[in-house]
Design an enzyme around this catalytic site. Sequence first.
Site, short mmCIF file in Angstrom:
data_model
loop_
_atom_site.label_atom_id
_atom_site.label_comp_id
_atom_site.label_asym_id
_atom_site.label_seq_id
_atom_site.Cartn_x
_atom_site.Cartn_y
_atom_site.Cartn_z
N GLY A 135 -29.75 36.66 79.04
CA GLY A 135 -28.94 36.80 77.83
C GLY A 135 -29.50 37.75 76.80
O GLY A 135 -28.76 38.50 76.15
N GLY A 161 -26.63 36.28 83.47
CA GLY A 161 -27.98 36.82 83.63
C GLY A 161 -28.80 36.65 82.38
O GLY A 161 -28.55 35.76 81.56
N ARG A 182 -33.43 28.04 71.64
CA ARG A 182 -33.06 29.36 72.17
C ARG A 182 -31.57 29.40 72.52
O ARG A 182 -31.02 28.50 73.12
CB ARG A 182 -33.89 29.65 73.42
CG ARG A 182 -33.62 31.01 74.06
CD ARG A 182 -32.63 30.92 75.19
NE ARG A 182 -32.45 32.19 75.88
CZ ARG A 182 -31.48 32.41 76.77
NH1 ARG A 182 -30.61 31.47 77.06
NH2 ARG A 182 -31.35 33.59 77.34
N VAL A 183 -30.92 30.46 72.09
CA VAL A 183 -29.51 30.67 72.42
C VAL A 183 -29.40 32.02 73.12
O VAL A 183 -29.99 33.00 72.67
CB VAL A 183 -28.65 30.64 71.13
CG1 VAL A 183 -27.24 31.11 71.41
CG2 VAL A 183 -28.64 29.23 70.53
N GLY A 184 -28.66 32.06 74.21
CA GLY A 184 -28.50 33.31 74.95
C GLY A 184 -27.25 34.06 74.54
O GLY A 184 -26.73 33.91 73.42
N ASP A 185 -26.74 34.86 75.45
CA ASP A 185 -25.56 35.68 75.17
C ASP A 185 -24.25 34.91 75.34
O ASP A 185 -23.22 35.30 74.77
CB ASP A 185 -25.52 36.87 76.14
CG ASP A 185 -25.51 36.42 77.60
OD1 ASP A 185 -26.17 35.40 77.91
OD2 ASP A 185 -24.83 37.06 78.43
N THR A 197 -24.37 30.75 85.01
CA THR A 197 -23.37 30.71 83.95
C THR A 197 -21.96 31.03 84.47
O THR A 197 -21.79 31.93 85.27
CB THR A 197 -23.75 31.76 82.88
OG1 THR A 197 -24.98 31.34 82.30
CG2 THR A 197 -22.68 31.91 81.82
C1 SD4 Z 1 -28.29 32.86 79.12
N1 SD4 Z 1 -26.71 34.32 80.18
O1 SD4 Z 1 -28.46 31.77 78.58
C2 SD4 Z 1 -27.22 32.98 80.16
C3 SD4 Z 1 -27.80 32.53 81.45
C4 SD4 Z 1 -27.17 33.11 82.63
O2 SD4 Z 1 -27.27 33.76 84.76
O3 SD4 Z 1 -26.09 33.63 82.64
N2 SD4 Z 1 -27.83 33.15 83.71
O4 SD4 Z 1 -28.98 33.85 78.87
#
Ligand code: SD4
Length: 346
Positions: free
Chosen positions: A258, A256, A232-235, A204
Site C-alpha cells: 500500500g 499489494g 498502520r493504514v495502507g492504500d 486485498t
Molecule cells: C495494504 N494494499 O494494506 C493492502 C494490502 C494488499 O495485497 O493489497 N496486499 O497495503
Amino acid sequence: MYKSRRKFLQHGAMILPAISMITSCSSQEEEKATTAPIVVSTWDSGLAVNKIAWEILKNKGKAIDAVEKGANSIENTINCCVGLGGNPDRDGHVTLDACIMDENYNCGSVAFLEKIKNPISVARKIMETTPHVMLVGEGAYQFAISNGFKSESDQLSADASKEYKKWLVKSEYKPVINIEKQQGKVNNHAAPAKLEDGSFNHDTMGLLALDTQLNLSGACTTSGMGFKMRGRVGDSPIIGGGLYVDNEIGAATSSGQGEEVIRICGTHLVVEYMRMGKSPHEACKLAIERLVKINPVKAKTFQVGFLALNKKGECGAYAVLPGFAYSVTKGDEGGQVFQSESYFKD
Ligand code: SD4
C-alpha cells in the site's frame, strides 16, 4: 475458505495469460461495442466474489450494489486478508480498511476499524448519510454501532491465530515484502501465499463493475498487511490509492504494498492515463512503470498490481512482479481468471 477456492478453481475457472484478455479487448473491436454489464476483481478468489456481484448486474441492478454485495461476500468468509478472519497487526488485533465509490464521485471510507464484520457497508453508510468521506478507528466503530452494525468478538480466527503465533516467534517487523514472500515461499499477508495445488491464496479484494445503465462503481476491502504496526493504514481505504472511479472514463483498483501505491496516488493515476486515451492495460502498465522508476532496485522487492475497467467495458491489469491474477465476469459464460503481465518477469 481455502478449500472452497480450490473447488471453484476446479469447476471451470480458467487461468489465462493476460495477453488473451488484451486480444479479446482489442481497442478497435471495443470501439464498436460496450461490454456491459461486467465485473472484474483482484486475484483468483475474485471469481466467487464476481458471482455474487453478477447476480445483481444481470438482473439490471446497480453497479454500486453489485460491488458492495460482492465485497460483503468475502468479508463474511474466513481468509487471511479480508474481514475479521484476517491476519492481525503485530499487537494481535485485526484492523480493517475499506472504501467504496459510485458513479457520481460519491465516496466513503473506513480505516483502522475493529470488530465490525462488513467495513465496506460502513464505508457506504458514511458515503450516503454523512457529509464526510472517511472515518477511522474508534470514531468509525462508534458510527457503525450507532447505525445498527453489530460489534463482533475480537478473537482471532484459527488460521490467523496460528499465523500470529508463528510470527511472534521472531516478531520480525518487515513491512516491505521480498520476492520469496511474493512467490509464496513465506506466508506474509502482503503477498499471495501459494497453496498446495499451485494456486494462490488471495489478498486485498478490489472490485470494479459496469452495470446495464453504463454506470461504474468500485469497492476495495482488506485487513491490510499482516503483522503491521498498530495504526498502520495502507492504500485500500484511500480514494485515489486503493480505488478510484470516474464515471466518464473508467475505474481502477490496486493490491499489494500500500505504501508504494499511495506514493503515486496509484488508481487515480491509472484513471488519468485512461483519460488520455490509454487502454486499461496500457494505463496500468504506465502507472507501474512510474512506480518502478522511483527506485528500480527497491521495486524488485515488493508487489503492486493495478486492475482497471473503462467505460466501454474493456479491462486490463499490470503488476510489478509476476503472480498478480484477476477475475473477469461478463455475459452468461461465467468468469475467467487471468494472470497479469508484470514489469519484472521473474
Ligand atoms: C495494504 N494494499 O494494506 C493492502 C494490502 C494488499 O495485497 O493489497 N496486499 O497495503
